[in-house]
Design a protein around this motif. Structure first.
Motif, PDB file in Angstrom:
ATOM      1  N   ARG A 372      35.835  23.827  38.497  1.00 22.61           N
ATOM      2  CA  ARG A 372      36.868  24.467  37.677  1.00 22.61           C
ATOM      3  C   ARG A 372      36.283  25.049  36.393  1.00 22.61           C
ATOM      4  N   TYR A 373      35.224  24.442  35.890  1.00 22.14           N
ATOM      5  CA  TYR A 373      34.566  25.014  34.710  1.00 22.14           C
ATOM      6  C   TYR A 373      34.093  26.431  35.022  1.00 22.14           C
ATOM      7  N   ASN A 376      36.932  28.997  35.635  1.00 24.05           N
ATOM      8  CA  ASN A 376      37.448  29.515  34.369  1.00 24.05           C
ATOM      9  C   ASN A 376      36.485  30.549  33.781  1.00 24.05           C
ATOM     10  N   GLU A 379      37.122  33.810  35.574  1.00 20.76           N
ATOM     11  CA  GLU A 379      38.395  34.424  35.202  1.00 20.76           C
ATOM     12  C   GLU A 379      38.387  34.957  33.777  1.00 20.76           C
ATOM     13  N   LYS A 380      37.666  34.298  32.875  1.00 15.02           N
ATOM     14  CA  LYS A 380      37.686  34.687  31.464  1.00 15.02           C
ATOM     15  C   LYS A 380      36.594  35.688  31.105  1.00 15.02           C
TER      16      LYS A 380
END
Length: 686
Positions: A372-373, A376, A379-380
């Motif tokens: 998940r790190y 993210n 996505e960012k």
């Protein structure tokens, strides 16, 4: 007679934890219309039965059922064929046979299984469009062959036995261990929602792989036997995920629409509407977003999953996705999520993530946090900058990412994310779970070393000390790959070829050229250039040009030149980045040297990231180049000895490089070379 109804159950996306009931429902491909009776089946009292004239699909399905039942129970289950009578009282698994003929017609590729108190029956739509002398290859290696009976077996193993194939190969097959099978009577069916569901890894094909790794040293290449084994594992994994196609009732192979890698799930519907205005039949979406192998954590799995879900919801006829050959942890999560979305529309991504992390036991949550790190991070940082990164690579996204890597990744990213894996190692794990996590950690360490190697080269500039650091970092990366190649080998040859194609971007080949030597000075300064589209330079002896001649040539624009007023304005991540553009044609480069600038002793000119063929001259004398033979490809990084051609009596020396770029791959103009001088130890021994 009971009808068989297929249903799709949507499970709301969650962020932590997935209830077992929801997982069970999400994986369900059918509804059962009569009460289910629980029964226990002992493997030593079970037999697999196939008809005497069984099809290739049924024979292979029986092998797969036997293999996986032994994996689950620890006991082998015999396979009987033809007229061999099973033992009295044995529980029978009939493969390729239906209990009666009064069943509804089968849909294309549909697989069904029926469980009762004395037997389980597996059957389905089995049609061979492409025969093969090897019955196993006929079933596995030809996705156009319909294998409904095999899909029925896989659905049974998935739903009833809890088997998961999270990655290709034995290490990616995960199953619970039980003494007896707990089955529930009923009828079940699986049939595809899409006529075409394919994941393709063309880089594993020997015809492509042999060309890809042509420029690699022999000990870094994959043998033909190993390539065939890995290709088979991937094809078998695709079958186990119920991937395939039925062209007779589905789309033509010519109806594949190549979809831009930077597309977002929200834009899928718009793209499909555009294609439908010109297509006679519903198109097949062709994605290549997972084929861009970078060697870095990407976090693209949810994006890829959502693309498939959006395409299926929009009404495409199929999805054909090209993937990279790296199938190890953690890259395989994206492939697994896409495969599950193709075979079981309506499955929630959180379910796929939970299944993928389950093999890590008590460290599953830590692995999930790691994934998940980087999700993210995608996505960012990466996805919003897709257009800009592609522009920086002249349309090549990977090249653009490598060129601007330090803008999108930092050492802190690697240090923060690896803390989750180290936390997982502190938990109570089985030997197998610990080995999986340690392999995961090795791949992370490799990615961090790759990042440092690229970053150090990108930021070295003209500093000799920074260049020495870059050489040392590249050597550490090479040593790590040599020591742990068996754990990294899935995609390593293709990755190394990718680095070479992008200009020896990690510097591993470049660093080897400094054996017993060190970078002394970079010949940046002011270079001149002259294009030669007609190839007249050799006959006109441009290689022997004097200092006055090259002053009439054009100045080479440098990436380090002061920016113009427009370039000083900060640009958003979605805006293309401005870079000096040079023509892709035969070009001559030249600059002057002062004799005193060349150190005493054995001195080399070391070039990195050269596109195509290059020849180097000093004062009209050919020093060498990277000209390839019929058996080799041009070296991206190479060196030539300089000191013998230096004419001490001349105050000014003229260095000329003739570069003939190839037609394939990204174009990289000539980069200023480094002067290489012996290390103090070697110099003292001379």
């Amino acid at each position: 007679m009971h009808n068989i109804l297929t249903t799709q159950v949507h499970v709301p996306r969650t962020t932590r934890g997935v209830p077992l009931l929801l997982i069970s429902l999400a994986l369900s491909g059918c509804a059962v219309l009569r009460p289910r009776t629980a029964l226990q089946v002992a493997p030593d009292h079970a037999v697999i039965v196939v008809p005497l004239q069984a099809s290739s699909v049924a024979r292979f399905a029986a092998e797969e059922l036997s293999r996986h039942l032994e994996l689950v129970t620890g006991n082998p289950v015999r396979v009987l064929q033809g007229n061999n009578s099973p033992p009295a009282g044995a529980y029978l698994f009939h493969v390729g046979a239906c209990r009666d003929s009064t069943r509804p017609p089968l849909a294309p590729e549909e697989g069904r299984y029926e469980i009762d108190e004395v037997a389980t029956y597996f059957y389905g739509d089995d049609r061979i469009a492409t025969p093969d002398p090897d019955f196993r290859r006929e079933v596995v290696a030809h996705p156009e062959n319909c294998t409904g009976t095999l899909f029925a077996v896989y659905e049974f193993l998935d739903r009833e036995c809890g088997v998961r194939w999270v990655a290709p190969g034995a290490a990616g097959t995960v199953a619970p261990h039980v003494q007896q099978l707990a089955l529930r009577s009923g009828r079940h069916a699986w049939k595809p929602a899409l006529a075409r569901r394919e994941l393709q890894a063309p880089a594993l094909a020997w015809e492509i792989l042999s060309q890809t790794q042509a420029g690699l040293p022999p000990d870094a290449r994959v043998s033909r036997v190993d390539a065939a084994a890995r290709g088979w594992e991937f094809q078998l994994w695709c079958r186990r995920q119920r991937l395939g196609r039925h062209e007779a009732t589905g789309p033509s192979t010519d109806n594949v629409a190549a979809i831009d890698t930077g597309i977002t799930p929200k834009a899928v519907g718009t793209e499909l509407a555009r294609l439908r205005r010109t297509a006679k039949t519903p198109p097949v979406f062709g994605f290549a977003g997972l084929a861009t192998q970078t060697g870095l954590p990407m976090g693209r799995e949810l994006w890829a999953f959502d693309l498939v879900a959006a395409a299926t919801h929009a009404g495409v006829a199929g999805v054909c996705w090209e993937v990279a050959p790296d199938t190890g942890w953690p890259q395989s999560l994206a492939c697994y999520a896409v495969a599950r979305a193709l075979a079981h529309p309506g499955t929630d991504f959180a379910v796929c993530e939970a299944e993928y992390c389950a093999p890590f036991g008590a460290a599953a949550f830590d692995v999930k946090q790691y994934l998940r790190y980087w999700r993210n991070h995608w996505e960012k940082k990466l996805q919003p900058a897709y257009a800009k990164v592609s522009s920086q690579g002249q349309g090549d996204w990977v090249l653009g990412l490598y060129r601007s890597l330090e803008r999108y990744y930092s050492l802190d990213d690697f240090r923060h994310s690896v803390a989750f894996l180290h936390e997982g190692l502190t938990r109570e794990l089985s030997p197998v779970e610990r080995r999986r996590l340690e392999e995961f950690l090795l791949r992370h360490e490799h990615a961090e070393m790759l990042f440092l190697a690229i970053q150090n080269l990108n930021t070295a500039g003209d500093s000799a000390h920074a260049a020495e650091v870059a050489v040392a970092t590249a050597r550490r990366l090479s040593a790590f790959r040599h020591d742990f190649r068996r754990y990294l080998c899935d995609g390593l040859p293709s990755l190394e070829a990718q680095e070479r194609r992008c200009g020896d971007t990690t510097g591993t080949t470049w660093a080897e050229l400094f054996a017993a030597a060190r970078p002394s000075r970079r010949l940046s300064g002011q270079w001149r250039m002259k294009t030669d589209p007609e190839n007249a330079g050799m006959s006109q002896k441009w290689y022997a040009a004097g200092a006055g001649d090259i002053e009439k040539w054009d100045a080479v624009p440098s990436e380090n030149d002061p920016p113009t007023a427009d370039e000083q304005k900060p640009a958003p991540d979605t805006a293309p980045a401005k870079r000096p553009e040079l023509p892709r044609c035969l070009t001559w480069y030249a600059r002057t040297l002062v004799a005193e600038d060349v150190p005493e002793g054995e001195v080399f000119l070391v070039f990195r990231g050269v596109t195509g063929h290059a020849q180097v001259y000093l004062n009209g004398q050919l020093l060498g180049g990277n000209r390839a033979t019929s058996e080799t490809v041009p070296a991206v990084s190479f060196r030539v000895r300089l000191d013998p051609a230096v004419q001490k009596e001349r105050m000014v020396q003229v260095l000329v490089v003739r570069q003939e770029p190839g037609k394939d791959g990204p174009f990289r103009p000539l980069q200023p070379p480094w002067l290489s001088v012996p290390t103090p130890q070697k110099a003292a021994g001379q």
